[in-house]
Each structure stands twice: as C-alpha cells, then as structure tokens.
Design an enzyme around this catalytic site. Structure first.
Site, PDB file in Angstrom:
ATOM      1  N   CYS A 178     -17.013   6.679  13.468  1.00 54.97           N
ATOM      2  CA  CYS A 178     -16.528   5.973  14.653  1.00 54.97           C
ATOM      3  C   CYS A 178     -15.682   4.772  14.257  1.00 54.97           C
ATOM      4  O   CYS A 178     -14.885   4.290  15.052  1.00 54.97           O
ATOM      5  CB  CYS A 178     -17.714   5.542  15.520  1.00 54.97           C
ATOM      6  SG  CYS A 178     -18.546   6.978  16.208  1.00 54.97           S
ATOM      7  N   CYS A 218     -15.641   4.193  23.904  1.00 54.54           N
ATOM      8  CA  CYS A 218     -15.952   5.488  23.269  1.00 54.54           C
ATOM      9  C   CYS A 218     -16.166   6.545  24.343  1.00 54.54           C
ATOM     10  O   CYS A 218     -15.663   7.665  24.245  1.00 54.54           O
ATOM     11  CB  CYS A 218     -17.245   5.418  22.451  1.00 54.54           C
ATOM     12  SG  CYS A 218     -17.115   4.582  20.885  1.00 54.54           S
ATOM     13  N   SER A 231       0.830  -1.205   0.000  1.00 52.74           N
ATOM     14  CA  SER A 231       0.000   0.000   0.000  1.00 52.74           C
ATOM     15  C   SER A 231       0.868   1.260   0.000  1.00 52.74           C
ATOM     16  O   SER A 231       1.843   1.341   0.748  1.00 52.74           O
ATOM     17  CB  SER A 231      -0.878   0.020   1.245  1.00 52.74           C
ATOM     18  OG  SER A 231      -1.617   1.220   1.280  1.00 52.74           O
ATOM     19  N   HIS A 245     -13.379  21.866   4.410  1.00 48.10           N
ATOM     20  CA  HIS A 245     -12.321  22.875   4.407  1.00 48.10           C
ATOM     21  C   HIS A 245     -12.105  23.352   2.961  1.00 48.10           C
ATOM     22  O   HIS A 245     -11.984  22.531   2.036  1.00 48.10           O
ATOM     23  CB  HIS A 245     -11.025  22.294   4.984  1.00 48.10           C
ATOM     24  CG  HIS A 245      -9.947  23.333   5.069  1.00 48.10           C
ATOM     25  ND1 HIS A 245      -9.129  23.638   3.990  1.00 48.10           N
ATOM     26  CD2 HIS A 245      -9.590  24.165   6.063  1.00 48.10           C
ATOM     27  CE1 HIS A 245      -8.303  24.609   4.345  1.00 48.10           C
ATOM     28  NE2 HIS A 245      -8.553  24.949   5.593  1.00 48.10           N
ATOM     29  N   CYS A 288     -22.723   8.674  19.383  1.00 46.62           N
ATOM     30  CA  CYS A 288     -23.818   8.185  18.546  1.00 46.62           C
ATOM     31  C   CYS A 288     -24.989   7.826  19.452  1.00 46.62           C
ATOM     32  O   CYS A 288     -24.783   7.279  20.539  1.00 46.62           O
ATOM     33  CB  CYS A 288     -23.399   6.923  17.799  1.00 46.62           C
ATOM     34  SG  CYS A 288     -22.078   7.211  16.630  1.00 46.62           S
ATOM     35  N   CYS A 341     -24.770   4.354  20.644  1.00 40.60           N
ATOM     36  CA  CYS A 341     -23.470   3.879  21.164  1.00 40.60           C
ATOM     37  C   CYS A 341     -23.611   3.284  22.557  1.00 40.60           C
ATOM     38  O   CYS A 341     -24.179   3.900  23.450  1.00 40.60           O
ATOM     39  CB  CYS A 341     -22.458   5.020  21.206  1.00 40.60           C
ATOM     40  SG  CYS A 341     -20.880   4.527  21.939  1.00 40.60           S
ATOM     41  N   ASP A 375      -3.241  24.622   6.775  1.00 46.64           N
ATOM     42  CA  ASP A 375      -4.224  25.612   7.213  1.00 46.64           C
ATOM     43  C   ASP A 375      -5.159  25.026   8.275  1.00 46.64           C
ATOM     44  O   ASP A 375      -5.482  25.700   9.261  1.00 46.64           O
ATOM     45  CB  ASP A 375      -5.033  26.103   5.999  1.00 46.64           C
ATOM     46  CG  ASP A 375      -5.884  27.307   6.357  1.00 46.64           C
ATOM     47  OD1 ASP A 375      -5.311  28.296   6.859  1.00 46.64           O
ATOM     48  OD2 ASP A 375      -7.122  27.255   6.184  1.00 46.64           O
TER      49      ASP A 375
HETATM   50  C1  LIG Z   1     -13.006   6.530   4.967  1.00 48.02           C
HETATM   51  C2  LIG Z   1     -12.347   5.437   4.884  1.00 48.02           C
HETATM   52  C3  LIG Z   1     -12.733   4.129   5.435  1.00 48.02           C
HETATM   53  C4  LIG Z   1     -13.874   3.707   6.124  1.00 48.02           C
HETATM   54  C5  LIG Z   1     -15.121   4.503   6.514  1.00 48.02           C
HETATM   55  C6  LIG Z   1     -13.696   2.313   6.416  1.00 48.02           C
HETATM   56  C7  LIG Z   1     -14.639   1.513   7.102  1.00 48.02           C
HETATM   57  C8  LIG Z   1     -14.509   0.137   7.242  1.00 48.02           C
HETATM   58  N1  LIG Z   1     -13.529  -0.708   6.731  1.00 48.02           N
HETATM   59  C9  LIG Z   1     -13.778  -2.022   7.083  1.00 48.02           C
HETATM   60  C10 LIG Z   1     -13.006  -3.157   6.784  1.00 48.02           C
HETATM   61  C11 LIG Z   1     -11.819  -3.174   6.009  1.00 48.02           C
HETATM   62  N2  LIG Z   1     -11.196  -2.085   5.436  1.00 48.02           N
HETATM   63  C12 LIG Z   1     -10.073  -2.497   4.770  1.00 48.02           C
HETATM   64  C13 LIG Z   1      -9.174  -1.705   4.075  1.00 48.02           C
HETATM   65  C14 LIG Z   1      -9.229  -0.300   4.001  1.00 48.02           C
HETATM   66  N3  LIG Z   1     -10.191   0.534   4.565  1.00 48.02           N
HETATM   67  C15 LIG Z   1      -9.915   1.848   4.262  1.00 48.02           C
HETATM   68  C16 LIG Z   1     -10.644   2.991   4.623  1.00 48.02           C
HETATM   69  C17 LIG Z   1     -11.867   2.984   5.313  1.00 48.02           C
HETATM   70  N4  LIG Z   1     -12.467   1.939   5.937  1.00 48.02           N
HETATM   71  C18 LIG Z   1      -8.708   1.833   3.468  1.00 48.02           C
HETATM   72  C19 LIG Z   1      -8.049   3.066   2.937  1.00 48.02           C
HETATM   73  C20 LIG Z   1      -8.293   0.516   3.315  1.00 48.02           C
HETATM   74  C21 LIG Z   1      -7.090   0.022   2.501  1.00 48.02           C
HETATM   75  C22 LIG Z   1      -5.771   0.202   3.147  1.00 48.02           C
HETATM   76  C23 LIG Z   1      -4.638   0.127   2.143  1.00 48.02           C
HETATM   77  O1  LIG Z   1      -3.503   0.151   2.606  1.00 48.02           O
HETATM   78  O2  LIG Z   1      -4.743   0.065   0.931  1.00 48.02           O
HETATM   79  C24 LIG Z   1      -9.914  -3.910   4.929  1.00 48.02           C
HETATM   80  C25 LIG Z   1      -8.730  -4.737   4.424  1.00 48.02           C
HETATM   81  C26 LIG Z   1      -8.856  -5.099   2.995  1.00 48.02           C
HETATM   82  C27 LIG Z   1      -9.889  -6.189   2.819  1.00 48.02           C
HETATM   83  O3  LIG Z   1      -9.804  -7.201   3.510  1.00 48.02           O
HETATM   84  O4  LIG Z   1     -10.800  -5.968   2.017  1.00 48.02           O
HETATM   85  C28 LIG Z   1     -11.019  -4.354   5.695  1.00 48.02           C
HETATM   86  C29 LIG Z   1     -11.314  -5.747   6.146  1.00 48.02           C
HETATM   87  C30 LIG Z   1     -14.971  -1.995   7.878  1.00 48.02           C
HETATM   88  C31 LIG Z   1     -15.592  -3.241   8.508  1.00 48.02           C
HETATM   89  C32 LIG Z   1     -15.426  -0.672   7.970  1.00 48.02           C
HETATM   90  C33 LIG Z   1     -16.586  -0.104   8.685  1.00 48.02           C
HETATM   91  C34 LIG Z   1     -17.076  -0.549   9.800  1.00 48.02           C
HETATM   92  S1  FES Z   2     -19.993   4.215  18.257  1.00 48.36           S
HETATM   93 FE1  FES Z   2     -20.180   6.318  17.758  1.00 48.36          FE
HETATM   94  S2  FES Z   2     -19.623   7.247  19.670  1.00 48.36           S
HETATM   95 FE2  FES Z   2     -19.431   5.136  20.132  1.00 48.36          FE
END
Ligand SMILES: C=CC1=C(C)c2cc3[nH]c(cc4nc(cc5[nH]c(cc1n2)c(C)c5CCC(=O)O)C(CCC(=O)O)=C4C)c(C)c3C=C
Ligand code: FES
Ligand SMILES: [Fe+2]
Length: 392
Positions: A160, A375, A115, A198, A367, A370, A347
């Site tokens: 969250c 939290c 990544s 922003h 929330c 929540c 900024d």
């Molecule tokens: C605003 C950004 C992001 C939110 C909101 C977010 C919520 C979220 N993610 C998962 C589970 C996974 N996310 C994974 C990878 C991943 N997530 C974000 C950003 C947000 N996630 C990024 C930028 C990345 C990639 C990181 C990279 O280095 O490229 C993964 C791992 C990949 C995979 O297995 O598919 C998981 C699992 C949940 C459950 C969630 C909200 C609750």
């Molecule tokens: S889950 Fe949103 S404040 Fe705890």
C-alpha cells in the site's frame, strides 16, 4: 502533493506521450511516488478496434539532478499514504525533508548526480511496447475515445506504500481530469497490480544470480550465501496487514526454486527511514553478522525493484559492500536493460490485456487495519471497472 501543472492543461484523454515529455519538471503524474512512464500507444494499420492501449508505468520517481533532491523529498514527505504525519503533515513534511536534503544530496552526488530510475523505466516501457506491438496487435489502433488505459505497476510485489499510494495518486489525477467518483469517463482503466512470481521475472533474477555466482572459483560456488534484499516497511504498515512481505518472500522462493535451491539463502530488509520500528533483519546487519561468522562469500540480490537506484548504487555498493571489507561480498546486477526482463514485462501486459480483467481479485480486499477513505474510494473505482468484483 502540490500539483505544479494545472490538470486542466493536460490533454483531456490520456494521450500520455505528452505527459512523458514533461518529465524534466514535476508534473501531476510525476509525483514522488508516481513516475508514470508512458509507452506510446500500440499502433498498427489493422482494422481491429479494441481500443487504445496507453501503458502507464507506475514507478518510484527520483531526482535526476542533485538540485531536484529537495523538491523530490518534499513531495515524498507530503504523501500521507507513504509517510503518515496526520494533521501536522503540512508542517512536519517540509521540515523533515529540508533537514534530510543535504545528506541525501550527497548520496545522489556519489552515484553520479541523480537517480537512473527514470532512464531505465523509459527504456523498459518503450522496449516492452515494441514487443507488445507484435504479440498483441488486436489492441491497436490507438483510438482516443472510449478507450482504455493500463496502469502497470513496476513494483512486482504489492504494498500500500508503493503501488497503493501510486494508485491513490492516479485516482485523484483521473478524477480531476474526468470528474469525481463513479462518473463514467472517456477512459476505462485497468490495473496490473502485482506480478511477484511471473516466470520471466523469476528467470531474469535467476540469470543475474547465476552470472554473479560464476565469478567465484568453482570449488567455492556452492558455499556462497544468497542474500535477497528488499526495501523494508515500518512495522506499523506490516501490522496493518500489508501484503508486501509475503509477496517478496514468494519471489525469493520462486527464484530459489528456479535455481534448484543450489545455495543457502536469506531474505533481509534495507533502507529504513527514521526512528520507528521497521521490518528486519536489516541487510547491513545481516552482512556484518555473516562476515563475523566467517561467511565472507555473499551475493546481495535486490529483489523488490526492477532497476538501479540510490539504494543499490549507494546503500548496497558504497555502504554495505564497502563496509564488509571482503572481496567475496558482491551484488547481482539489477534488471535494468535485461532482455529477459523486458520480455517478461510484455508477457505480463499481454496476458493482462487478453484476460480483460480490471485488476487482480486480491486488490479488492483492503488491509485488515486500513482506515483510509482514500484507499476505499480508489479501490472502488479501479475494482469497480469490472462489475463482479467487490471491495471490502
Ligand atoms: C519496493 C520498493 C519500496 C518500498 C516498499 C518503499 C517503502 C517506503 N519508502 C519510504 C521512504 C523513502 N523512500 C525513499 C526512496 C526510495 N524508496 C524506494 C522504493 C521503495 N520504498 C526507492 C527505489 C527509492 C529511491 C529512489 C531513487 O530515485 O533512487 C526515500 C528518499 C530517500 C531518503 O530520504 O532516504 C524515502 C524518505 C517509506 C516511509 C516506505 C514505507 C512506508
Ligand atoms: S492501507 Fe492497505 S488498503 Fe488501505
Ligand atoms: Fe522508499
């Protein structure tokens, strides 16, 4: 999360550059949800004494090599703030991450073996710091005692599951370093917890959209549909009252306003994980449906993340766009090294330092759904750094 580096081996105060150097292996502050890229404290020779200014960037961590994918996923699935698996977390987390590893390893291999998040985060934070050095000299010189640190979320829109989870992690880390609960520590923390509209962020996004629009013939330009795409959330998180969907929509509206509503647009959601219900419409379906309807000129705009990562380089570029099979389906560049964006970061930080506030007023309101003690305690700590704010 398993802390590999015992916390007591960390410097007592947040002399964070040391921590940054440990990025090649997991360290407490490089939790899967807490890539803390730390800009060196602003230093200058002035005699002003407002204290140290360690800028702690909170961002998504990511594997730098395919070998790191397994440990990365196991940290992610061990995080109950992100993926709540209840009492079965210690058993189910490792099982799911192990099963998922080969598939995700292939995706990282397809984008060059790792990544780019860490690289971009480090670049953005060090460039921002150079600007801060000039525009906010009163925060220098760096003084370890009785100083302050700013936790600066790199998720412009608060969720969250992202910023909240990182703050929970930072709070735990801070407690191990300085003692639990209300014990006054050497460091006064403040938090930049959201900055969805922003003007500099909006400008940086808008410029990347305009640049992409210019790649279409002039007579077609107005007919291109702008598809803003953000990481989705499980509906359970949305229904708990998470503010992210509304804040993402606010960013989209602000960018469209800046563009003079020159094109029609939609917000859609990507990267859902697992079988539960997630917020839609899904980005991949949206592209397919529009292409089916004959709308084959589309620009995808990643709107909830500030650098490239697997979901832009793989999911959008190599899946969604590739599968659309239309040369008119394109993607706006991510903010990555954008100078406008880095100035915006400076900024945001400058205004925060000048305001003297511990965090936004919004951060004190949990929330409505929540039930998490963590939290509550985390918010009490960060919000409580300023007396007049309360946590509900
Ligand atoms: C605003 C950004 C992001 C939110 C909101 C977010 C919520 C979220 N993610 C998962 C589970 C996974 N996310 C994974 C990878 C991943 N997530 C974000 C950003 C947000 N996630 C990024 C930028 C990345 C990639 C990181 C990279 O280095 O490229 C993964 C791992 C990949 C995979 O297995 O598919 C998981 C699992 C949940 C459950 C969630 C909200 C609750
Ligand atoms: S889950 Fe949103 S404040 Fe705890
Ligand atoms: Fe995610």
């Amino acid at each position: 999360m398993a802390l590999r580096t015992p916390i007591h081996t960390l410097p007592r105060r947040v002399i964070i550059p040391k921590i940054t150097q440990r990025h090649s292996s997991p360290c407490p502050i490089h939790h899967a949800r807490l890539l803390a890229t730390v800009a060196p404290p602003v230093t200058q020779s002035s005699t002003s004494s407002q204290g140290p200014t360690a800028m702690v960037f909170m961002n998504m961590g990511g594997p730098s090599t395919t070998d790191e994918v397994g440990p990365f996923l196991s940290r992610l699935f061990a995080d109950g703030d992100l993926i709540p698996l209840g009492r079965l977390q210690p058993y189910l987390g490792p099982l799911i991450s192990k099963r998922r590893t080969p598939k995700i390893q292939k995706q990282y291999a397809a984008i060059g073996g790792g990544s780019p998040i860490r690289k971009w985060s480090e670049h953005q934070s060090s460039e921002m710091c150079k600007i801060l050095d000039v525009v906010n000299p009163e925060t220098a010189p760096h003084r370890p005692e009785g100083g302050g640190a700013v936790a600066f979320t790199q998720y412009p829109q608060y969720s969250c599951s992202t910023t909240g989870s990182s703050l929970n992690e930072l709070w735990k880390w801070r407690n191990r370093l300085e003692g639990k609960g209300d014990t006054p520590g050497a460091i006064t923390w403040s938090v930049i917890d959201r900055w969805p509209v922003h003007p500099g962020l909006v400008e940086a996004f808008a410029r990347n959209v305009e640049e992409q629009l210019l790649t279409y013939p002039e007579e077609k330009r107005k007919e291109v549909v702008l598809l803003f795409s953000a990481h989705s959330l499980p509906m359970s998180v949305v229904n708990r009252g998470d503010t992210y969907p509304a804040e993402v929509a606010a960013t989209v509206w602000a960018v469209m306003q800046r563009l003079g509503f020159s094109n029609s647009y939609r917000l859609c959601w990507q990267s859902q994980v697992g079988p539960s219900a997630w917020l839609g419409a899904q980005t991949s379906d949206t592209v397919q449906e529009y292409v089916k309807k004959g709308q084959t000129d589309l620009i995808l705009i990643p709107i909830a993340f500030t650098s490239d990562h697997i979901e832009t380089l793989f999911e959008l570029d190599q899946e969604v766009i590739h599968e659309a099979g239309s040369p008119g389906v394109k993607r706006a560049e991510s903010l990555n090294g954008s100078k406008v964006f880095i100035e915006a970061l400076a900024d945001v930080a400058h205004k925060h330092l000048q305001s003297g506030e511990s965090c936004s007023r919004q951060m004190g309101l949990r929330c409505q759904g929540c039930t998490s003690e963590r939290c509550l305690e985390q918010k009490k700590f960060f919000v409580g750094q300023e007396n007049f704010l309360s946590v509900r």
